[in-house]
Write a protein that holds these residues in place. Structure first.
Motif, PDB file in Angstrom:
ATOM      1  N   GLU A 144       0.949  -1.181   0.013  1.00 16.71           N
ATOM      2  CA  GLU A 144      -0.244  -0.114   0.018  1.00 16.71           C
ATOM      3  C   GLU A 144       0.989   1.496  -0.610  1.00 16.71           C
ATOM      4  N   ARG A 145       0.254   2.723  -0.332  1.00 24.14           N
ATOM      5  CA  ARG A 145       1.294   3.813  -0.273  1.00 24.14           C
ATOM      6  C   ARG A 145       1.608   3.865   0.949  1.00 24.14           C
ATOM      7  N   GLY A 146       2.355   3.998   1.414  1.00 21.71           N
ATOM      8  CA  GLY A 146       3.571   4.710   3.325  1.00 21.71           C
ATOM      9  C   GLY A 146       3.432   3.908   3.805  1.00 21.71           C
ATOM     10  N   GLU A 147       3.323   2.051   3.075  1.00 23.06           N
ATOM     11  CA  GLU A 147       3.394   0.548   3.833  1.00 23.06           C
ATOM     12  C   GLU A 147       4.728   0.267   4.024  1.00 23.06           C
ATOM     13  N   THR A 148       4.993  -0.430   4.869  1.00 25.06           N
ATOM     14  CA  THR A 148       7.078  -0.393   5.102  1.00 25.06           C
ATOM     15  C   THR A 148       6.645  -2.017   4.534  1.00 25.06           C
ATOM     16  N   LEU A 149       7.578  -2.390   4.309  1.00 25.64           N
ATOM     17  CA  LEU A 149       7.789  -4.481   3.623  1.00 25.64           C
ATOM     18  C   LEU A 149       8.601  -4.815   4.188  1.00 25.64           C
ATOM     19  N   GLY A 150       9.600  -5.163   4.815  1.00 20.01           N
ATOM     20  CA  GLY A 150      11.146  -6.463   5.005  1.00 20.01           C
ATOM     21  C   GLY A 150      10.512  -7.168   3.745  1.00 20.01           C
ATOM     22  N   ILE A 151      11.975  -7.327   3.406  1.00 26.53           N
ATOM     23  CA  ILE A 151      12.589  -9.164   2.445  1.00 26.53           C
ATOM     24  C   ILE A 151      14.047  -9.679   3.541  1.00 26.53           C
ATOM     25  N   VAL A 152      13.399 -10.646   4.333  1.00 28.29           N
ATOM     26  CA  VAL A 152      14.850 -10.988   4.510  1.00 28.29           C
ATOM     27  C   VAL A 152      15.175 -13.304   4.378  1.00 28.29           C
ATOM     28  N   GLY A 153      16.431 -13.579   4.145  1.00 24.82           N
ATOM     29  CA  GLY A 153      16.513 -14.589   4.035  1.00 24.82           C
ATOM     30  C   GLY A 153      18.378 -14.683   3.911  1.00 24.82           C
ATOM     31  N   GLU A 205       8.843  11.328   6.540  1.00 20.37           N
ATOM     32  CA  GLU A 205       8.613  12.619   6.755  1.00 20.37           C
ATOM     33  C   GLU A 205       8.014  12.583   5.121  1.00 20.37           C
ATOM     34  N   ARG A 206       8.038  11.456   4.173  1.00 18.30           N
ATOM     35  CA  ARG A 206       7.758  12.179   3.124  1.00 18.30           C
ATOM     36  C   ARG A 206       6.906  10.941   2.130  1.00 18.30           C
ATOM     37  N   GLY A 207       5.505  10.236   3.996  1.00 14.35           N
ATOM     38  CA  GLY A 207       5.110   9.485   2.940  1.00 14.35           C
ATOM     39  C   GLY A 207       5.071   8.271   1.696  1.00 14.35           C
ATOM     40  N   MET A 208       6.496   8.549   2.076  1.00  3.97           N
ATOM     41  CA  MET A 208       6.502   6.789   0.815  1.00  3.97           C
ATOM     42  C   MET A 208       6.769   5.574   1.398  1.00  3.97           C
ATOM     43  N   ALA A 209       6.116   4.635   0.556  1.00  5.49           N
ATOM     44  CA  ALA A 209       6.221   2.937   1.054  1.00  5.49           C
ATOM     45  C   ALA A 209       7.550   2.992   0.480  1.00  5.49           C
ATOM     46  N   LEU A 210       7.819   2.031   1.558  1.00  4.81           N
ATOM     47  CA  LEU A 210       9.819   0.983   1.500  1.00  4.81           C
ATOM     48  C   LEU A 210       9.692  -0.224   1.860  1.00  4.81           C
ATOM     49  N   ILE A 211      10.946  -0.800   0.598  1.00  5.12           N
ATOM     50  CA  ILE A 211      10.926  -1.996   0.912  1.00  5.12           C
ATOM     51  C   ILE A 211      11.816  -1.772   1.422  1.00  5.12           C
ATOM     52  N   LEU A 212      12.255  -2.984   2.449  1.00  2.00           N
ATOM     53  CA  LEU A 212      14.266  -3.692   2.974  1.00  2.00           C
ATOM     54  C   LEU A 212      14.719  -4.671   3.023  1.00  2.00           C
ATOM     55  N   ILE A 213      15.864  -4.933   2.542  1.00  2.00           N
ATOM     56  CA  ILE A 213      16.134  -6.235   2.096  1.00  2.00           C
ATOM     57  C   ILE A 213      16.928  -6.319   3.388  1.00  2.00           C
ATOM     58  N   SER A 214      16.897  -7.416   4.377  1.00  2.00           N
ATOM     59  CA  SER A 214      18.075  -6.844   5.422  1.00  2.00           C
ATOM     60  C   SER A 214      18.215  -8.845   5.810  1.00  2.00           C
ATOM     61  N   HIS A 215      19.447  -8.771   6.457  1.00  3.40           N
ATOM     62  CA  HIS A 215      19.722 -10.623   7.002  1.00  3.40           C
ATOM     63  C   HIS A 215      19.503 -10.128   8.769  1.00  3.40           C
ATOM     64  N   ASP A 216      19.465  -8.877   8.612  1.00  6.75           N
ATOM     65  CA  ASP A 216      19.185  -8.639  10.031  1.00  6.75           C
ATOM     66  C   ASP A 216      17.695  -8.655  10.872  1.00  6.75           C
ATOM     67  N   LEU A 217      17.156  -9.867  11.913  1.00  8.79           N
ATOM     68  CA  LEU A 217      15.841  -9.690  12.312  1.00  8.79           C
ATOM     69  C   LEU A 217      15.930  -8.800  12.930  1.00  8.79           C
ATOM     70  N   GLY A 218      16.452  -7.858  13.442  1.00  9.44           N
ATOM     71  CA  GLY A 218      16.457  -7.251  14.661  1.00  9.44           C
ATOM     72  C   GLY A 218      16.380  -5.409  13.662  1.00  9.44           C
ATOM     73  N   VAL A 219      16.934  -5.483  12.860  1.00  3.77           N
ATOM     74  CA  VAL A 219      16.978  -4.071  11.601  1.00  3.77           C
ATOM     75  C   VAL A 219      15.240  -4.853  11.260  1.00  3.77           C
ATOM     76  N   ILE A 220      14.438  -6.130  11.176  1.00  2.00           N
ATOM     77  CA  ILE A 220      13.742  -5.622  10.390  1.00  2.00           C
ATOM     78  C   ILE A 220      12.634  -5.281  11.626  1.00  2.00           C
ATOM     79  N   ALA A 221      12.147  -6.494  12.729  1.00  2.00           N
ATOM     80  CA  ALA A 221      11.555  -6.133  13.440  1.00  2.00           C
ATOM     81  C   ALA A 221      11.646  -4.595  13.950  1.00  2.00           C
TER      82      ALA A 221
END
Length: 329
Positions: free
Chosen positions: A31-40, A201-217
């Motif tokens: 969705e607009r403004g939503e944040t999504l993480g991808i781990v693996g 601040e800018r109301g962007m959607a975010l896809i964040l890739i990380s190996h770090d589960l703490g970062v995702i949390a």
């Protein structure tokens, strides 16, 4: 209308050992403004998935399925049209800032380039805007460093410059591919805090890739767990962290260092290693490494099972795993 809808995405690559399916029928939305993480683990398909959103796959890659961005289909979109989206409406922070920045061009030119291409700004206007962006991402004494080159900045500062470039045109979607790789812990936190504040601040959607589960949390509302080019578990971050229903997700969590663990205690590991793309079984990609593997796992690709709180898991043996967990609780 959702900002991003990925449906049954397949990506085939040519390897020295023959054709391989790097992404195997994944679907997700944002969705607009939503944040999504991808781990693996490395090689599970995270980066190639987001590269497909940017239209940055190798020329030999074969893509099928659908990627709809704000209602527009991106699969098969001509390069000229894709150039109007890439860097303009979809921005990306790349994993290694030293290779993402051009060593022979000044910072002012690189940060200002998307503004001149997509916004039609003059050189002077783009330079002024570049200065404002560098100040916003925390480059010290930015005015005197506009004409410096990438090698004259530290790793953390180069990553801040990469963030400024990704944000230059005010994208609707920001992709951050392992944005803290090779940075020390203090700088990592600064960069992640900066990304989160800018997204809010800018109301962007975010896809964040990380190996770090703490970062995702701490960074995203929803998450995908990928393995072997497939999404094996997905849902709200809180639900996935609380349930950890797929054996692969359980393995990732078990492998984390624990605060207060006795000195010298060995970390838990997932047996085996990530197979080559051409060696993935036709069924569950985790078959063979998983201690719950049954004959059916090798040949049958699991359909998603829905748990409470919009939490989905792809595993043929969920009932057996749940029963074992209850017995040992």
């Amino acid at each position: 209308m959702k900002l991003l809808e990925v449906t049954d995405l397949h990506i085939g690559l040519t390897t020295p050992r023959g054709p391989a399916e790097a992404v195997r029928g994944i679907s997700f939305s944002l969705e607009r403004g939503e944040t999504l993480g991808i781990v693996g683990e490395s090689g599970c398909g995270k980066s190639i998935t987001v590269m497909s959103l940017m239209g940055l796959l190798p020329g030999s890659a074969k893509v099928s399925g659908s990627i709809r961005f704000d209602g527009q289909e991106l699969v098969g979109l001509p390069e000229k049209a894709m150039c109007g989206i890439r860097g303009n409406r979809i921005g990306m922070i790349f994993q290694e800032p030293m290779t993402a920045l051009n060593p022979v061009h000044t910072i002012a030119r690189q940060v200002g380039e998307p503004l001149r291409i997509h916004r039609g700004l003059t050189k002077a206007e783009a330079r002024k805007e570049a200065l404002a962006l560098l100040e916003r991402v925390g480059i010290p004494d930015a005015a005197s460093r506009l004409d410096a080159y990438p090698h004259q900045f530290s790793g953390g500062q180069r990553q801040r410059i990469g963030i400024a470039m990704a944000l230059a045109c005010g994208p609707d979607l920001l992709i951050a591919d392992e944005p803290t790789t090779a940075l020390d812990v203090t700088i990592q936190k600064q960069i992640l805090d900066l990304i989160q504040s800018l997204v809010a601040e800018r109301g962007m959607a975010l896809i964040l890739i990380s190996h770090d589960l703490g970062v995702i949390a701490s960074s995203v509302r929803r998450m995908l767990v990928m393995y072997g080019g497939s999404i094996v578990e997905s849902g709200p971050t809180e639900a996935v962290f609380a349930e950890r229903a797929h054996p692969y997700t359980k393995g990732l969590f078990a492998a984390r260092p624990a605060l207060g663990a006795p000195r010298g205690q060995r970390l838990a590991t997932i047996p085996g290693s990530v197979p080559e793309l051409v060696d993935l079984p036709p069924g569950c990609p985790f078959a063979g490494r998983c201690r719950y593997t049954a004959d059916a796992c090798h040949g049958t690709r699991p359909a998603p099972s829905m748990l409470p709180h919009d939490h989905a898991v792809r595993c043929l043996r969920l009932d057996e795993i749940a029963a074992e967990s209850e017995a040992t609780a």
